[in-house]
Structure formats: C-alpha cells, structure tokens
Design a protein around this motif. Structure first.
Motif, PDB file in Angstrom:
ATOM      1  N   HIS A  77       0.827  -1.198   0.000  1.00 37.80           N
ATOM      2  CA  HIS A  77       0.000   0.000   0.000  1.00 37.80           C
ATOM      3  C   HIS A  77       0.865   1.253   0.000  1.00 37.80           C
ATOM      4  O   HIS A  77       1.879   1.324   0.708  1.00 37.80           O
ATOM      5  CB  HIS A  77      -0.898   0.050   1.243  1.00 37.80           C
ATOM      6  N   VAL A 128      -0.044   4.899   1.099  1.00 38.68           N
ATOM      7  CA  VAL A 128      -1.143   5.531   1.820  1.00 38.68           C
ATOM      8  C   VAL A 128      -0.838   7.013   1.985  1.00 38.68           C
ATOM      9  O   VAL A 128       0.074   7.384   2.730  1.00 38.68           O
ATOM     10  CB  VAL A 128      -1.369   4.878   3.199  1.00 38.68           C
ATOM     11  N   VAL A 176      -5.448   5.648  -0.833  1.00 40.56           N
ATOM     12  CA  VAL A 176      -4.593   4.466  -0.848  1.00 40.56           C
ATOM     13  C   VAL A 176      -4.498   3.897  -2.258  1.00 40.56           C
ATOM     14  O   VAL A 176      -5.522   3.683  -2.925  1.00 40.56           O
ATOM     15  CB  VAL A 176      -5.142   3.386   0.112  1.00 40.56           C
ATOM     16  N   ALA A 226      -3.515   0.463  -3.595  1.00 39.61           N
ATOM     17  CA  ALA A 226      -3.303  -0.887  -3.089  1.00 39.61           C
ATOM     18  C   ALA A 226      -2.965  -1.804  -4.261  1.00 39.61           C
ATOM     19  O   ALA A 226      -3.754  -1.954  -5.194  1.00 39.61           O
ATOM     20  CB  ALA A 226      -4.551  -1.380  -2.361  1.00 39.61           C
ATOM     21  N   ALA A 244      -3.745   1.511   7.424  1.00 40.24           N
ATOM     22  CA  ALA A 244      -3.892   1.136   6.022  1.00 40.24           C
ATOM     23  C   ALA A 244      -4.862  -0.036   5.953  1.00 40.24           C
ATOM     24  O   ALA A 244      -5.152  -0.680   6.963  1.00 40.24           O
ATOM     25  CB  ALA A 244      -2.533   0.739   5.445  1.00 40.24           C
ATOM     26  N   SER A 269       0.818  -7.728   4.287  1.00 45.00           N
ATOM     27  CA  SER A 269       0.770  -6.397   3.675  1.00 45.00           C
ATOM     28  C   SER A 269       1.921  -5.554   4.188  1.00 45.00           C
ATOM     29  O   SER A 269       2.386  -5.711   5.323  1.00 45.00           O
ATOM     30  CB  SER A 269      -0.560  -5.704   3.974  1.00 45.00           C
ATOM     31  N   SER A 293       3.138  -1.280   4.040  1.00 46.44           N
ATOM     32  CA  SER A 293       2.552   0.029   3.773  1.00 46.44           C
ATOM     33  C   SER A 293       3.606   1.114   3.859  1.00 46.44           C
ATOM     34  O   SER A 293       4.487   1.072   4.724  1.00 46.44           O
ATOM     35  CB  SER A 293       1.421   0.341   4.773  1.00 46.44           C
ATOM     36  N   SER A 327       0.335  -2.657   8.608  1.00 49.71           N
ATOM     37  CA  SER A 327      -0.970  -2.095   8.279  1.00 49.71           C
ATOM     38  C   SER A 327      -1.331  -0.898   9.146  1.00 49.71           C
ATOM     39  O   SER A 327      -2.313  -0.203   8.851  1.00 49.71           O
ATOM     40  CB  SER A 327      -2.059  -3.168   8.410  1.00 49.71           C
TER      41      SER A 327
END
Length: 546
Positions: free
Chosen positions: A213, A215, A228, A230, A308, A317, A319, A365
């Motif tokens: 991500h 963000v 975002v 993604a 995120a 994930s 970010s 995240s």
C-alpha cells in the motif's frame, strides 16, 4: 293583421341596426386583461406534437452453426407520421445477410443500420446478421429502446458465449436470456470452446493475496483523509475476488480500479468493516485498486494511529505512509523521513497538496504518529492607518476634542479608548452610524465595530475643562485618548485662543504649514502603539514679542 304588425316590427328593428352600424364601428369594448388573454389562447389552433419514429423492441438470439455464431435479430419499429424518418436498429461489426419482409428498407446512417419509414405504421423486422469483425469478438452497438434482450439458443454441451456488456464480462450457456440497458449498450460476444467453457463455468478458486500500500494521509479540520493505492499479488487461484479490512470508524469508503465488477462494504458483529471487491476477468493475479476513506480527527489528540487496509484471510501487507504536512503541527515517529514534495503518486491524489511538504514512514498495516502543535504568534486584529485629532481651547479653559480614526480589522474587535481625565464623551459614530460605547470603568470606553466589513472610521468628540488661559503666559498639559492599537500616522491640531502663540514639548513632533496662524499648533507622530499622545504647551500673548 297580426302578421303585418310582426313584419313591420322586424323591418323597423333592422332599420335601426343599419342606422346604428356606423356608430358601432367607432365603439370601444373594455374587458380585463385576463379575459382577453383567455380569448386569444382559445382562438389559437391546437398544435399536437407528433413523436419521432422509434425503436420499440430489439431481440438478439445467438446460436451456433458450423462452429460459427449465427445471430438473428428481431426489431419492432413505429412511425407516427407520414414524413420520411429513419429508426436506428443496430451498429457494430455486423452486416445484413437476409431480412423479412424483403421489401423493408434498411439503410446505413452514421455507421448504424437503420429502418427507413415514410408512413404512419408499425413494423416487425426479422434480420439475420453476419459478423464482420476482426478476431473472435463480435460487436453490437444497441440503441436505447424500451425492451432489448440478448438470448442464446442451443449451444451444445461444449460451448458457451462470452458476453461483455459495457465492459462488464460474463459467461452464458444455452437458452439464456440477458436484459440489456434501456439507455442502449455496447455488447461484445464470442463463442467459447469446450475447455474455455469448463473453465468459465467452474466455480472460482480463492486467491491468497499479498498487498503493498501507498497511503497518502491528508489532515483536515475534523478528519484524516486516506487515499490508498493498493497493489495485490497472488500465486494461484482465479484472481477474481479479495477482501480488505478497514477500521471500525472509517467512513466515506470508496473503491476504484480497472475491471471491477462489484464492491461491497460490510460490518461485522465486532463493528469491524470489510471491503469486498470482485473483478470480471479471471486469471489476472496482479491487481491494483484505489481505496479512499476518512477517519475522525479529534483536535486535542497528540497521537494519530494511521490505518492502512489490512488483509483478511491470510496473506500479508506492507505500507508506506505519506503524511501531508500541516503548518501548525510537527510529527514524530521512529523511521520518519522528510519533508519531501509528494512524488510517485497519481495526479488526482496530490492535485490539492502538490506543493505541500510530506513525511514518509514505512510499516505494516498501522503505525503511530506523535503530533505536536507548534506555537502560533497572534497577529493584530485591528490597526489604525491614520488618526486625525483636533483640540480647541477657549479662554475660560473649555475644551472641545474631536477625532477620526481609520481602522482596518477582522472579526468583531472592540476598540478601547482610554479617555483623558476630565473629558466627557459627547458623541461617537462608526461608519457614520451612531454607536454607544461600553463603559469598562477607569475612563475606558469600548467601541464595537460592524462584523465582516473589514474597514471602519470611528469619529468621536469629547468636552471638558482645563485651567483658564492666563492673559499673559502659562503652561498647559494636554493629552489624547489612548488606543492600544498600532497607528501608522497620527496628526493633532491644537487651536489656542486668538492672540496667543506657543511652543510644545512631548512625544509628538511639531510641523508647520503655510497659512497657519500663530495660535495653531500642528503635531504629528508616526508608528506608535499603545501610547497616549501627550504634550506640554508653553503659551504667551503674541504682542509681548515685537
């Protein structure tokens, strides 16, 4: 005899009308305007608007013949006048192979097959169309009509139809019926072979996604706006669905991206929110979507928890948080870098902050960011550009003090005047409107200015009394009201009784002007703030100095 009398009466009546006719030609009739308008409207002929010729229904049916698609279409048209008109039927990569009735006139207008009509009637056309497109797909441009349907006949066990309506793709089997949008639609279709059919009709396999991500966090007045990008990758599955988790208090949630067929936001029993997205095309295991949402920002919080989208159902994930700077805040966090100008993001993401310095932080995240308010130096709510004061003295010591101050301000400030001892307010005006100042005690008067005007002129006058003027010579101490504002220029004129001359000493500079009498003192002070203009006057009779 009675008949003769009746005929005589009719003759006399007609004679009287004939004699009165010239007078009636010159007569005037007066009626209300509303009645006259009603008479005019009633006399106008009624014009009925006739609708244009229209396509009432369109039905397309696809079957398979010799391994190729066979497309039969049925159209119902109507004309409501005897004028020549054309009705659009269908456009795209097709041509007419046969038609019923054979004498129906099918023309081409703007690359669209049209039915030509020249009388009031309705008609049903059955047309067989051949695909003239390149490649496997056949394109149909269907105009808007009340009833438009795409059907399939018997396709056999090993075939199906890949159908794309306005970019949204699906697969239909034998004897299926799909309604088309009444506003018109772009329809593409192709025949799927056995293997493709089995793959398309097989239930989709879930994919395990890993996410990265970017963000962008933009602080607002009462919220934090999250934008975002993604990007998802999967190693297997059909790649047609994914689920992301968002904070419970996220609002204004929107998802954008290519090939999206559906999106839905759900809330679980624990108030957590999930975003479910689906794509049309199978087998694409690299995806990119945009996710937008807002989180509430409380004004006294000194720590922001940035969230995120998190991964649901396994996967992981990473970010990179990009936080837009704010003029009155500083940020602290381990690994925080910046400030930098925002780069590497879509133009739509940064169009409102492209010149704003941003700070970067990489995490999972979520991450915590310490927020410290920066001290802000207050600016003046009001200043005075020019102040003009005059003081007139009489031999018995009576004083009249008058002043005008040009004030520039914002909001609704109260301007305080600290009045010299012994002086009494006579009148006060703001922008030529009489006002009554508030008495704050200790000889302080407060004048409130009109809201949102930005500029005002305050005029006020005071009366009072000082010691009587000595016939020969003497001293006076005079002062003006004290204003706690910055004043760019202050001018003060003092008029002594005629026959006197004087010198001054104080925090103002004496200036002279051509034509001033000896009894007039002109004083000036520039760039002062929160000072009380004050001067000592030494006066004497003018005839003492030959």
């Amino acid at each position: 005899m009675e008949t003769f009398k009746s005929l005589l009466g009719v003759t006399l009546a007609l004679s009287s009308l004939t004699l009165a006719e010239p007078a009636l030609e010159q007569a005037e009739v007066r009626i209300p305007y509303g009645e006259l308008r009603s008479l005019i409207e009633a006399a106008r002929p009624v014009v009925r608007k006739v609708p244009d010729a229209a396509l009432l229904s369109a039905r397309f049916r696809v079957t398979i013949g010799a391994g190729k698609p066979v497309l039969d279409a049925s159209f119902r048209t109507a004309s409501f006048s005897d004028d020549f008109q054309t009705v659009p039927l269908v456009g795209g990569s097709v041509s007419v192979a046969s038609q019923t009735p054979e004498d129906a006139r099918i023309l081409i207008r703007d690359s669209v097959l049209c039915h030509a009509l020249d009388k009031r009637d309705s008609a049903i056309l059955d047309v067989r169309l051949l695909s003239a497109g390149e490649g496997e797909w056949t394109c149909l441009q269907v105009p808007g009509c009340p009833a438009a349907v795409f059907e399939t006949g018997d396709l056999g066990a090993d075939h199906s139809i890949g159908l794309r309506i306005d970019g949204k793709e699906t697969v239909v089997g034998s004897n299926a019926s799909v309604a088309l949008p009444i506003a018109g639609a772009l329809v593409d279709f192709r025949i799927l072979g056995g293997e493709e059919t089995r793959e398309a009709l097989r239930p989709p396999e879930p994919s395990t996604w890993s996410w990265q991500h970017q963000v962008l966090v933009v602080p607002g007045e009462g919220d934090l706006e999250f934008r975002v990008i993604a990007r998802a990758s999967a190693s297997g599955g059909s790649g047609v669905a994914a689920t992301l988790m968002l904070p419970a208090d996220a609002r204004e949630i929107t998802v954008t991206g290519k090939d999206l067929s559906a999106q839905k936001v759900t809330r679980d029993a624990d108030r957590s929110q999930k975003v479910h997205v689906e794509w049309s095309t199978r087998g694409l295991l690299e995806r990119e979507i945009g996710v937008f949402y807002q989180l509430p920002r409380r004004p006294l919080d000194r720590k922001w928890v940035l969230h995120a989208p998190a991964v649901a159902g396994g996967g992981g994930s990473e970010s990179r948080f990009i936080v837009a700077g704010a003029a009155d805040l500083s940020y602290e966090a381990a690994g925080l870098a910046g400030p930098f100008l925002p780069k590497g993001l879509p133009v739509d993401f940064i169009k409102d902050i492209k010149e704003t310095p941003c700070y970067q932080l990489e995490s999972g995240s979520s991450v915590e960011l310490l927020v410290n308010p920066l001290p802000v130096v207050a600016t003046a709510e009001a200043t005075i550009g020019e102040a003009q004061w005059s003081v007139k003295l009489e031999p018995d010591g009576a004083v009249l003090m008058e002043g005008a101050m040009g004030v520039e301000y914002r909001g609704t400030p109260g301007i305080t005047l600290e009045v010299p001892e012994g002086m009494t307010l006579l009148s006060c005006h703001a922008n030529d409107h009489a006002v009554s100042p508030v008495d704050r005690g200790a000889r302080r008067l407060e004048v409130h200015l009109p809201a949102a005007e930005g500029k005002a002129t305050i005029k006020c006058s005071f009366t009072g009394k000082v010691a009587a003027i000595d016939p020969m010579e003497g001293t006076l101490e005079l002062s003006l009201p004290k204003v706690p504002l910055f004043i760019r220029s202050l001018n003060w004129v003092i008029d002594l009784p005629a026959g006197y001359q004087a010198e001054t000493h104080g925090n103002l500079v004496r200036v002279s002007a051509d034509g001033d009498s000896a009894s007039r003192l002109c004083l000036r002070k520039n760039l002062c703030r929160d000072e009380q203009p004050r001067t000592h006057v030494f006066y004497q009779q003018s005839n003492r100095n030959p």
